[in-house]
Design a protein around this motif. Structure first.
Motif, PDB file in Angstrom:
ATOM      1  N   LYS A 252     -30.702  -1.752 -21.549  1.00 52.82           N
ATOM      2  CA  LYS A 252     -29.516  -1.952 -22.388  1.00 52.82           C
ATOM      3  C   LYS A 252     -29.322  -3.434 -22.668  1.00 52.82           C
ATOM      4  O   LYS A 252     -29.087  -3.833 -23.812  1.00 52.82           O
ATOM      5  CB  LYS A 252     -28.290  -1.371 -21.675  1.00 52.82           C
ATOM      6  CG  LYS A 252     -26.991  -1.557 -22.416  1.00 52.82           C
ATOM      7  CD  LYS A 252     -25.834  -1.017 -21.606  1.00 52.82           C
ATOM      8  CE  LYS A 252     -24.513  -1.351 -22.246  1.00 52.82           C
ATOM      9  NZ  LYS A 252     -23.383  -0.932 -21.416  1.00 52.82           N
ATOM     10  N   GLU A 253     -29.427  -4.254 -21.603  1.00 51.30           N
ATOM     11  CA  GLU A 253     -29.263  -5.693 -21.781  1.00 51.30           C
ATOM     12  C   GLU A 253     -30.352  -6.256 -22.695  1.00 51.30           C
ATOM     13  O   GLU A 253     -30.081  -7.091 -23.559  1.00 51.30           O
ATOM     14  CB  GLU A 253     -29.305  -6.390 -20.420  1.00 51.30           C
ATOM     15  CG  GLU A 253     -28.094  -6.111 -19.559  1.00 51.30           C
ATOM     16  CD  GLU A 253     -28.235  -6.669 -18.139  1.00 51.30           C
ATOM     17  OE1 GLU A 253     -29.225  -7.378 -17.865  1.00 51.30           O
ATOM     18  OE2 GLU A 253     -27.349  -6.394 -17.316  1.00 51.30           O
ATOM     19  N   GLN A 254     -31.582  -5.792 -22.515  1.00 50.01           N
ATOM     20  CA  GLN A 254     -32.683  -6.260 -23.345  1.00 50.01           C
ATOM     21  C   GLN A 254     -32.466  -5.861 -24.807  1.00 50.01           C
ATOM     22  O   GLN A 254     -32.675  -6.662 -25.716  1.00 50.01           O
ATOM     23  CB  GLN A 254     -33.996  -5.682 -22.830  1.00 50.01           C
ATOM     24  CG  GLN A 254     -35.211  -6.182 -23.570  1.00 50.01           C
ATOM     25  CD  GLN A 254     -36.504  -5.595 -23.011  1.00 50.01           C
ATOM     26  OE1 GLN A 254     -36.474  -4.737 -22.141  1.00 50.01           O
ATOM     27  NE2 GLN A 254     -37.634  -6.052 -23.519  1.00 50.01           N
ATOM     28  N   ILE A 255     -32.042  -4.633 -25.016  1.00 49.74           N
ATOM     29  CA  ILE A 255     -31.791  -4.166 -26.389  1.00 49.74           C
ATOM     30  C   ILE A 255     -30.666  -4.960 -27.025  1.00 49.74           C
ATOM     31  O   ILE A 255     -30.753  -5.352 -28.198  1.00 49.74           O
ATOM     32  CB  ILE A 255     -31.485  -2.652 -26.395  1.00 49.74           C
ATOM     33  CG1 ILE A 255     -32.756  -1.868 -26.066  1.00 49.74           C
ATOM     34  CG2 ILE A 255     -30.919  -2.206 -27.728  1.00 49.74           C
ATOM     35  CD1 ILE A 255     -32.538  -0.389 -25.822  1.00 49.74           C
ATOM     36  N   LEU A 256     -29.607  -5.237 -26.245  1.00 47.77           N
ATOM     37  CA  LEU A 256     -28.502  -6.030 -26.789  1.00 47.77           C
ATOM     38  C   LEU A 256     -28.966  -7.443 -27.141  1.00 47.77           C
ATOM     39  O   LEU A 256     -28.598  -7.980 -28.194  1.00 47.77           O
ATOM     40  CB  LEU A 256     -27.344  -6.076 -25.786  1.00 47.77           C
ATOM     41  CG  LEU A 256     -26.548  -4.779 -25.614  1.00 47.77           C
ATOM     42  CD1 LEU A 256     -25.513  -4.939 -24.504  1.00 47.77           C
ATOM     43  CD2 LEU A 256     -25.858  -4.410 -26.912  1.00 47.77           C
TER      44      LEU A 256
ATOM     45  N   GLU B 127     -32.050  -8.409 -27.878  1.00 43.60           N
ATOM     46  CA  GLU B 127     -32.912  -8.319 -29.055  1.00 43.60           C
ATOM     47  C   GLU B 127     -32.088  -8.067 -30.313  1.00 43.60           C
ATOM     48  O   GLU B 127     -32.394  -8.617 -31.378  1.00 43.60           O
ATOM     49  CB  GLU B 127     -33.949  -7.218 -28.866  1.00 43.60           C
ATOM     50  CG  GLU B 127     -35.021  -7.551 -27.862  1.00 43.60           C
ATOM     51  CD  GLU B 127     -35.983  -6.414 -27.606  1.00 43.60           C
ATOM     52  OE1 GLU B 127     -35.873  -5.366 -28.276  1.00 43.60           O
ATOM     53  OE2 GLU B 127     -36.847  -6.575 -26.719  1.00 43.60           O
ATOM     54  N   SER B 128     -31.056  -7.266 -30.189  1.00 47.19           N
ATOM     55  CA  SER B 128     -30.196  -6.990 -31.344  1.00 47.19           C
ATOM     56  C   SER B 128     -29.492  -8.269 -31.787  1.00 47.19           C
ATOM     57  O   SER B 128     -29.394  -8.541 -33.002  1.00 47.19           O
ATOM     58  CB  SER B 128     -29.156  -5.923 -31.003  1.00 47.19           C
ATOM     59  OG  SER B 128     -29.782  -4.706 -30.708  1.00 47.19           O
ATOM     60  N   LYS B 129     -29.002  -9.067 -30.832  1.00 46.00           N
ATOM     61  CA  LYS B 129     -28.342 -10.325 -31.186  1.00 46.00           C
ATOM     62  C   LYS B 129     -29.321 -11.266 -31.887  1.00 46.00           C
ATOM     63  O   LYS B 129     -28.977 -11.910 -32.881  1.00 46.00           O
ATOM     64  CB  LYS B 129     -27.768 -10.987 -29.936  1.00 46.00           C
ATOM     65  CG  LYS B 129     -26.528 -10.315 -29.407  1.00 46.00           C
ATOM     66  CD  LYS B 129     -26.002 -11.008 -28.171  1.00 46.00           C
ATOM     67  CE  LYS B 129     -24.778 -10.282 -27.609  1.00 46.00           C
ATOM     68  NZ  LYS B 129     -24.286 -10.917 -26.371  1.00 46.00           N
ATOM     69  N   LYS B 130     -30.561 -11.343 -31.351  1.00 49.24           N
ATOM     70  CA  LYS B 130     -31.569 -12.192 -31.981  1.00 49.24           C
ATOM     71  C   LYS B 130     -31.868 -11.709 -33.391  1.00 49.24           C
ATOM     72  O   LYS B 130     -31.999 -12.520 -34.323  1.00 49.24           O
ATOM     73  CB  LYS B 130     -32.856 -12.188 -31.148  1.00 49.24           C
ATOM     74  CG  LYS B 130     -32.764 -12.974 -29.865  1.00 49.24           C
ATOM     75  CD  LYS B 130     -34.081 -12.915 -29.105  1.00 49.24           C
ATOM     76  CE  LYS B 130     -33.989 -13.621 -27.767  1.00 49.24           C
ATOM     77  NZ  LYS B 130     -35.258 -13.509 -27.001  1.00 49.24           N
ATOM     78  N   GLU B 131     -32.010 -10.410 -33.551  1.00 48.21           N
ATOM     79  CA  GLU B 131     -32.315  -9.845 -34.868  1.00 48.21           C
ATOM     80  C   GLU B 131     -31.168 -10.101 -35.842  1.00 48.21           C
ATOM     81  O   GLU B 131     -31.403 -10.443 -37.005  1.00 48.21           O
ATOM     82  CB  GLU B 131     -32.594  -8.341 -34.738  1.00 48.21           C
ATOM     83  CG  GLU B 131     -33.026  -7.661 -36.010  1.00 48.21           C
ATOM     84  CD  GLU B 131     -34.382  -8.136 -36.518  1.00 48.21           C
ATOM     85  OE1 GLU B 131     -34.653  -7.943 -37.713  1.00 48.21           O
ATOM     86  OE2 GLU B 131     -35.165  -8.701 -35.743  1.00 48.21           O
ATOM     87  N   ILE B 132     -29.938  -9.956 -35.364  1.00 45.72           N
ATOM     88  CA  ILE B 132     -28.773 -10.225 -36.227  1.00 45.72           C
ATOM     89  C   ILE B 132     -28.771 -11.683 -36.649  1.00 45.72           C
ATOM     90  O   ILE B 132     -28.536 -12.002 -37.832  1.00 45.72           O
ATOM     91  CB  ILE B 132     -27.469  -9.837 -35.501  1.00 45.72           C
ATOM     92  CG1 ILE B 132     -27.356  -8.316 -35.394  1.00 45.72           C
ATOM     93  CG2 ILE B 132     -26.254 -10.404 -36.220  1.00 45.72           C
ATOM     94  CD1 ILE B 132     -26.225  -7.838 -34.514  1.00 45.72           C
ATOM     95  N   GLN B 133     -29.034 -12.582 -35.701  1.00 44.79           N
ATOM     96  CA  GLN B 133     -29.060 -14.007 -36.026  1.00 44.79           C
ATOM     97  C   GLN B 133     -30.191 -14.307 -37.008  1.00 44.79           C
ATOM     98  O   GLN B 133     -30.015 -15.085 -37.947  1.00 44.79           O
ATOM     99  CB  GLN B 133     -29.238 -14.844 -34.745  1.00 44.79           C
ATOM    100  CG  GLN B 133     -29.097 -16.324 -34.973  1.00 44.79           C
ATOM    101  CD  GLN B 133     -27.724 -16.703 -35.507  1.00 44.79           C
ATOM    102  OE1 GLN B 133     -26.706 -16.162 -35.093  1.00 44.79           O
ATOM    103  NE2 GLN B 133     -27.695 -17.623 -36.450  1.00 44.79           N
ATOM    104  N   ARG B 134     -31.357 -13.673 -36.800  1.00 39.72           N
ATOM    105  CA  ARG B 134     -32.479 -13.875 -37.715  1.00 39.72           C
ATOM    106  C   ARG B 134     -32.127 -13.393 -39.120  1.00 39.72           C
ATOM    107  O   ARG B 134     -32.420 -14.066 -40.115  1.00 39.72           O
ATOM    108  CB  ARG B 134     -33.720 -13.138 -37.199  1.00 39.72           C
ATOM    109  CG  ARG B 134     -34.980 -13.421 -38.015  1.00 39.72           C
ATOM    110  CD  ARG B 134     -36.120 -12.502 -37.635  1.00 39.72           C
ATOM    111  NE  ARG B 134     -35.862 -11.113 -37.936  1.00 39.72           N
ATOM    112  CZ  ARG B 134     -35.910 -10.552 -39.145  1.00 39.72           C
ATOM    113  NH1 ARG B 134     -36.196 -11.293 -40.197  1.00 39.72           N
ATOM    114  NH2 ARG B 134     -35.686  -9.263 -39.320  1.00 39.72           N
TER     115      ARG B 134
END
Length: 185
Positions: free
Chosen positions: A111-115, A117-124
């Motif tokens: 869950k933490e990893q997905i969150l 990665e999701s934050k990184k993807e959103i920032q990207r």
């Protein structure tokens, strides 16, 4: 057995010879005679049936003792098996708890990893969007500059043609100035 049959026959006939000879006689009182007969029959059963009944009772006793020993052995085996199965059950429950704890830990890590990665993807995506916006603005500005430059050149050319097209002296003067600027005479 012959003696027993003789006694039975004699009891029915009443021993008339013995009574006359002053020997044994039969008592025809029903209650007394039955008691005596019962004692005789029981005595004969005990005397003659002792071996048979003793053997039968001994066999029965051995069978019961064997059954008791087997039942006790089975009970001990069942108790041992129960203890073993309870131990296996406890081990299985402990293993299930470990598996559940590991699964929860793995789930929280995932869950933490997905969150993350999701934050990184959103920032990207945000960065890409802002770059696209900046690039679009720069392209639009460059296109507008090109158009403005093209329009200014057209206007200047049109003005020059109007001013220089009919006037040859102005054209000569302009050519001479250009040559002088370039370093010529």
């Amino acid at each position: 057995m012959g003696m027993f049959n003789g006694l039975a026959h004699a009891s029915i006939t009443g021993f008339p010879q013995l009574a006359e000879a002053g020997g044994y006689s039969l008592n025809f009182d029903i209650l007394e005679a039955n008691l005596i007969n019962l004692v005789i029959v029981i005595g004969l059963l005990i005397y003659l049936g002792r071996g048979f009944l003793g053997d039968a009772l001994a066999k029965r006793r051995e069978a019961i003792e064997t059954a008791i020993v087997e039942a006790e052995a089975n009970q001990k085996q069942a108790a041992a098996k129960l203890a073993e199965e309870q131990e296996k059950l406890a081990q299985a429950q402990a293993e299930a708890k470990k598996i559940l704890a590991n699964a929860q830990t793995n789930a929280s890590k995932a869950k933490e990893q997905i969150l993350a990665e999701s934050k990184k993807e959103i920032q990207r995506i945000k960065d890409a969007a802002s770059q696209d916006t900046s690039a679009s603005q720069e392209r639009a500005i460059a296109e507008i500059r090109q158009r403005v430059t093209a329009m200014a050149l057209e206007k200047v050319e049109a003005d020059l043609k109007n001013q220089l097209g009919n006037n040859e002296s102005a054209q000569r003067k302009l050519v001479d100035q250009s040559i002088a600027l370039l370093g010529g005479n």
